[in-house]
Motif scaffolding. Structure first.
Motif, mmCIF file in Angstrom:
data_model
loop_
_atom_site.group_PDB
_atom_site.id
_atom_site.type_symbol
_atom_site.label_atom_id
_atom_site.label_comp_id
_atom_site.label_asym_id
_atom_site.label_seq_id
_atom_site.Cartn_x
_atom_site.Cartn_y
_atom_site.Cartn_z
ATOM 1 N N ASP A 2 48.550 45.787 43.234
ATOM 2 C CA ASP A 2 47.873 46.085 44.099
ATOM 3 C C ASP A 2 46.395 46.566 43.482
ATOM 4 O OD1 ASP A 2 47.486 48.741 42.935
ATOM 5 O OD2 ASP A 2 49.238 49.353 44.074
ATOM 6 N N GLU A 3 45.412 46.657 44.772
ATOM 7 C CA GLU A 3 43.941 46.606 44.095
ATOM 8 C C GLU A 3 43.794 47.752 43.321
ATOM 9 O OE1 GLU A 3 41.094 45.999 47.425
ATOM 10 O OE2 GLU A 3 42.595 45.369 48.624
ATOM 11 N N CYS A 42 49.865 34.669 41.195
ATOM 12 C CA CYS A 42 50.416 35.645 41.898
ATOM 13 C C CYS A 42 50.809 35.366 43.545
ATOM 14 C CB CYS A 42 49.566 37.171 41.863
ATOM 15 S SG CYS A 42 48.112 36.905 42.669
ATOM 16 N N ASP A 43 50.276 34.199 43.909
ATOM 17 C CA ASP A 43 50.422 33.829 45.075
ATOM 18 C C ASP A 43 51.589 32.956 45.195
ATOM 19 O OD1 ASP A 43 48.931 31.970 43.606
ATOM 20 O OD2 ASP A 43 48.090 30.809 45.243
ATOM 21 N N SER A 53 51.633 36.871 46.934
ATOM 22 C CA SER A 53 50.311 37.477 47.338
ATOM 23 C C SER A 53 49.593 36.616 48.197
ATOM 24 C CB SER A 53 49.347 37.788 46.232
ATOM 25 O OG SER A 53 50.077 38.635 45.070
ATOM 26 N N SER A 54 48.935 37.267 49.298
ATOM 27 C CA SER A 54 48.249 36.735 50.345
ATOM 28 C C SER A 54 46.915 35.920 49.770
ATOM 29 C CB SER A 54 48.125 37.615 51.776
ATOM 30 O OG SER A 54 47.031 38.529 51.063
ATOM 31 N N ALA A 57 44.746 38.907 49.215
ATOM 32 C CA ALA A 57 45.035 39.578 48.188
ATOM 33 C C ALA A 57 44.600 38.725 46.724
ATOM 34 C CB ALA A 57 46.438 40.074 47.898
ATOM 35 N N ARG A 60 40.770 39.108 46.363
ATOM 36 C CA ARG A 60 40.255 40.395 46.061
ATOM 37 C C ARG A 60 40.672 40.477 44.576
ATOM 38 N NH1 ARG A 60 42.163 43.919 51.127
ATOM 39 N NH2 ARG A 60 40.266 43.665 52.471
ATOM 40 N N LEU A 61 41.808 40.221 43.837
ATOM 41 C CA LEU A 61 42.063 40.499 42.375
ATOM 42 C C LEU A 61 40.931 39.225 41.636
ATOM 43 C CD1 LEU A 61 45.655 39.862 42.575
ATOM 44 C CD2 LEU A 61 44.624 42.067 41.980
#
Length: 382
Positions: A2-3, A42-43, A53-54, A57, A60-61
């Motif tokens: 997560d962020e 991660c996607d 991951s969207s 997301a 943002r990473l």
């Protein structure tokens, strides 16, 4: 990841970014560190080692990484490009073999498409694949391969049977040689290399998609994925520059007057904030389009990457101007971002190419009529 966890992870890397840039390399083990943090591919679906991951997301990473070290973001970018291509166009056997290794950090990937005579126009590649018994033989010379110096496997664009094709090539195969590239303007720690293939034997099962699909399908997926992550990385760079120059302006005195007391300084800061926010919103829009699979997803990503790269270049330049000599030192993040941002305006589609593509879309379906309003109309603009 997560962020919050991503921010904690990147904060632990922040103090080392300048030394990595100066040394021209990332530390050993960084790929595994990123994998353990959940930042590599991660996607990808969970069954292949990803976190599903969207696009938002993932973006943002990449913004988090971009605000720390562009070379780290580049590593995540190129790993994701190759993984996305294999996921979309590989066989189930290829997905099961390659994707968990990419997501888990067991293999570092590189994307080898550019050549001396094929940069923007990748259809001009001269590298060749020929059939030899049950396998393939690759010959060619690729340029400017990000992480080519360290990559374990490369996704290579070449010609097979007269058609463009892509093949996964392990770099420990006989005939693969690398030439490290030093002294680049930016992305100095991204282990860029030129790679030569001299009669490299590759199994037939390493071919990704049929010949003829190499550029229009496999490479297209890779470049689209790359633009998405680069765009968000540029937003991270721009935001970091705003933070650095704001802190400098608030604490720097010229005699008895704070630098931030000057209206021209506050105005330039204001422009930087708006430029960064606008680029971020375009990236958010692109992420939403990608999530929905809408018809404008590709174009929205091109627009986001174009705007974000320009934002990073403009904001870093303004920050450097406001910080003066302090911003020009070797350990200044702003100086590093200024150099890195210029590179992002060139890779995964130079901004002039993006402008033409965006302009073509604006003109699609339009017709031009003679000045007197008479006569046949031209066809749709291309």
């Amino acid at each position: 990841m997560d962020e919050t966890h991503a921010e904690l992870f990147t904060d632990s890397l922040r103090p080392h970014a300048a030394s990595w840039d100066q040394a021209g390399q990332l530390p050993a083990g960084i790929v595994q560190d990123l994998a353990r943090a959940g930042l590599l591919a991660c996607d990808l679906p969970v069954r292949y080692g990803g976190s599903a991951s969207s696009p938002l997301a993932l973006g943002r990473l990449c913004a988090e990484l971009g605000g720390v070290c562009s070379a780290l973001r580049s590593l995540v970018t190129v790993q994701g490009m190759v993984a996305a291509s294999v996921l979309r166009w590989g066989t189930e056997e290829q997905r099961s073999r390659w994707l968990p290794a990419l997501a888990g950090g067991d293999l570092l990937a590189g994307f080898a498409a550019t050549e001396d005579g094929a940069g923007t126009e990748l259809s001009a590649v001269a590298s060749t694949l020929r059939r030899d018994g049950a396998g393939l033989v690759l010959d060619g010379h690729k340029r400017w391969v990000t992480f080519g110096e360290r990559a374990d496997v490369l996704l290579v664009l070449a010609r097979l049977d007269g058609h463009l094709a892509t093949v996964l090539v392990e770099t420990d195969r006989p005939g693969v040689t690398t030439e490290s590239v030093r002294g680049l303007l930016g992305l100095r720690a991204a282990h860029v290399a030129h790679v030569r293939f001299d009669a490299v034997r590759v199994p037939q099962e390493n071919l990704v998609a049929p010949p003829g699909f190499g550029l229009s399908h496999v490479v297209a997926v890779a470049l689209d994925h790359g633009r998405h992550t680069i765009a968000w990385g540029c937003v991270g760079m721009a935001a970091a520059c705003v933070d650095h120059v704001s802190a400098h302006a608030a604490g720097r005195r010229q005699g008895t007057v704070l630098l931030s007391d000057h209206q021209v300084v506050r105005a330039r800061l204001g422009r930087a904030v708006v430029t960064t926010a606008a680029a971020r919103e375009l990236c958010v829009r692109a992420a939403a389009s990608r999530q929905d699979g809408g018809p404008d997803a590709l174009l929205d990503t091109v627009i986001a990457k174009y705007a974000a790269a320009r934002a990073a270049a403009t904001v870093s330049q303004d920050a450097l101007q406001l910080m003066g000599a302090v911003g020009c030192t070797a350990d200044s993040p702003v100086e590093r971002f200024f150099r890195d941002a210029r590179i992002t305006q060139l890779i995964e589609g130079a901004e002039q190419v993006a402008e033409v593509r965006i302009g073509d879309h604006a003109l699609r379906g339009r017709t031009r009529r003679p000045a007197d309003g008479q006569g046949a109309t031209d066809g749709p603009a291309r």
